[in-house]
Write an enzyme that holds these catalytic residues in place. Structure first.
Site, PDB file in Angstrom:
ATOM      1  N   THR A  40       0.872  -1.242  -0.202  1.00  0.00           N
ATOM      2  CA  THR A  40      -0.008   0.004  -0.053  1.00  0.00           C
ATOM      3  C   THR A  40       0.835   1.410  -0.089  1.00  0.00           C
ATOM      4  O   THR A  40       0.556   2.361  -0.582  1.00  0.00           O
ATOM      5  CB  THR A  40      -1.030   0.104   1.326  1.00  0.00           C
ATOM      6  N   HIS A  43       2.090   1.914  -3.290  1.00  0.00           N
ATOM      7  CA  HIS A  43       0.938   2.489  -4.300  1.00  0.00           C
ATOM      8  C   HIS A  43       1.106   4.113  -3.987  1.00  0.00           C
ATOM      9  O   HIS A  43       1.041   4.751  -4.844  1.00  0.00           O
ATOM     10  CB  HIS A  43      -0.368   1.992  -3.951  1.00  0.00           C
TER      11      HIS A  43
HETATM   12 ZN    ZN Z   1       0.071  -3.166   5.258  1.00  0.00          ZN
END
Ligand code: ZN
Ligand code: NAD
Length: 341
Positions: A40, A43
């Site tokens: 994440t 990203h």
């Molecule tokens: Zn994580």
């Protein structure tokens, strides 16, 4: 304090000075010791479409952490200053039916630290005391810093009974590899993990005993025959987000097989639904961790011999965070841990 901030809506993260957060009556202040870099966070670094529509700027990033409580809110009575801890990064609401039924992980009002709210890539983090998970002495800070993704693996792996079952995991990223270790720990028979990246399959073999399969040059049907499974896999865990992997999984399952899906496909996936119907498969979507059942289970398993330490392949002082993100972005690493001193 120092903090890794998404300061501008473009690629990168920046080390900046930020005020130490003020805590409310039900919060604690945590001095961060170690943090894990998550997909994440990559990203958010890359500022892809998902990040651009989800993450407010500026924002302190990061949600995988371990640290020590240094201050208690006025109404916090069940924790102590000096307590080592990790914590659930999903901040839940208390209004939804699911939340009021105690199914906190299904609350639609959930907001994530480091994604929607100020995060853990900082010297200090404010967290509701409710979200704190104390760490036993036997769990070091760097393992404490990866309990969030271990929790994804444990939540997925414990979705279905694994004892004596033949298990297929598609995707040997850090979470797939940890899920394989959990499947082994709880008593699955054959554990097969697939990937198309040889570095990841090598790492999987270093962490736990399993059959790695590079689906770029091996056919799962041959592996099913080699291992002496008559019909295929009993339980599947989709941990790649790749549509071809999901398709191979559906193909490789027994009649009545069960699939837990953690991997996030990039868009709408073409799935052969008739095969799912005729094979009478059960598919369960998995989001986050069960709050706090997954935390209890994973800490108990770590205390009882589950060893996922080798999934951490790189460690950097936080000032070298660019190197940490570079190695994460290379796809050659396992978990990367940053040390906040
Ligand atoms: Zn994580
Ligand atoms: P990762 O990207 O590090 O690992 C995914 C792996 O899948 C990679 O090693 C990649 O080479 C492999 N892969 C690609 N194509 C494949 C194919 N055809 N067959 C087999 N493997 C293939 O991801 P991660 O951090 O380990 O996370 C796993 C997945 O779970 C990701 O999709 C992530 O977005 C998702 N995730 C979901 C949740 C949730 O709450 N549902 C939480 C965390 C992560």
């Amino acid at each position: 304090m120092k903090a890794l901030v998404k300061a501008r809506p473009e690629m990168g993260l920046w080390m900046e000075r930020a005020p130490v957060p003020e805590i409310g009556p039900d919060d604690v202040l945590i001095r961060i010791r170690k943090t894990g870099i998550c997909g994440t966070d990559v990203h958010i670094w890359n500022w892809d479409d998902w990040a651009a529509k989800t993450v407010p700027v500026p924002l302190i990033t990061g949600h995988e952490f371990a640290g020590e409580i240094v201050e208690l809110g006025r109404d916090v009575t069940d924790l102590k200053v000096g307590q080592r801890c990790s914590g659930e990064g999903h901040l839940i609401g208390h209004h939804s039916r699911q939340s009021r039924a105690g199914k906190f992980h299904l609350d639609p009002e959930t907001r994530g630290i480091g994604v929607n709210e100020q995060g853990a890539f900082a010297e200090y983090l404010r967290l509701p005391a409710f979200n704190v998970v104390p760490l036993p002495d036997s769990i070091p800070d760097e393992i404490g810093a990866i309990l969030d993704p271990l929790g994804n693996a444990v939540h997925t792996a414990l979705s279905f009974d694994l004892i004596g079952e033949d298990v297929l995991i598609t995707g040997a990223g850090p979470i797939g590899i940890m899920a394989a270790a959990v499947a082994r720990h709880v008593g699955a028979r054959h554990v097969v993990i697939t990937d198309i990246n040889p570095d990841r399959l090598n790492l999987a073999q270093k962490v736990t005993d399993l059959r790695p399969v590079n689906v770029a040059d091996e056919d799962l049907k041959d592996v099913i025959a080699e291992l002496g499974m008559r019909e295929g896999f009993d339980v599947g865990m989709e941990m790649s987000g790749n549509q071809i992997a999901l398709d191979q999984m559906v193909e490789g399952m027994v009649m009545g097989g069960r699939i837990a899906m953690l991997g996030i496909p990039p868009g709408k996936s073409p799935v052969d639904w008739s095969r799912i119907v005729f094979k009478a498969l059960t598919i369960k979507g998995v989001y986050g961790r069960e709050i706090f059942e997954t935390w209890y289970k994973m800490i108990a398993m770590l205390q009882n011999g589950l060893d996922i330490s080798r999934v951490i392949t790189h460690r950097y002082p936080v000032d070298d965070f660019v190197d940490g993100f570079d190695v994460m972005r290379s796809g050659k690493s396992g978990k990367v841990v940053l040390d906040w001193g």
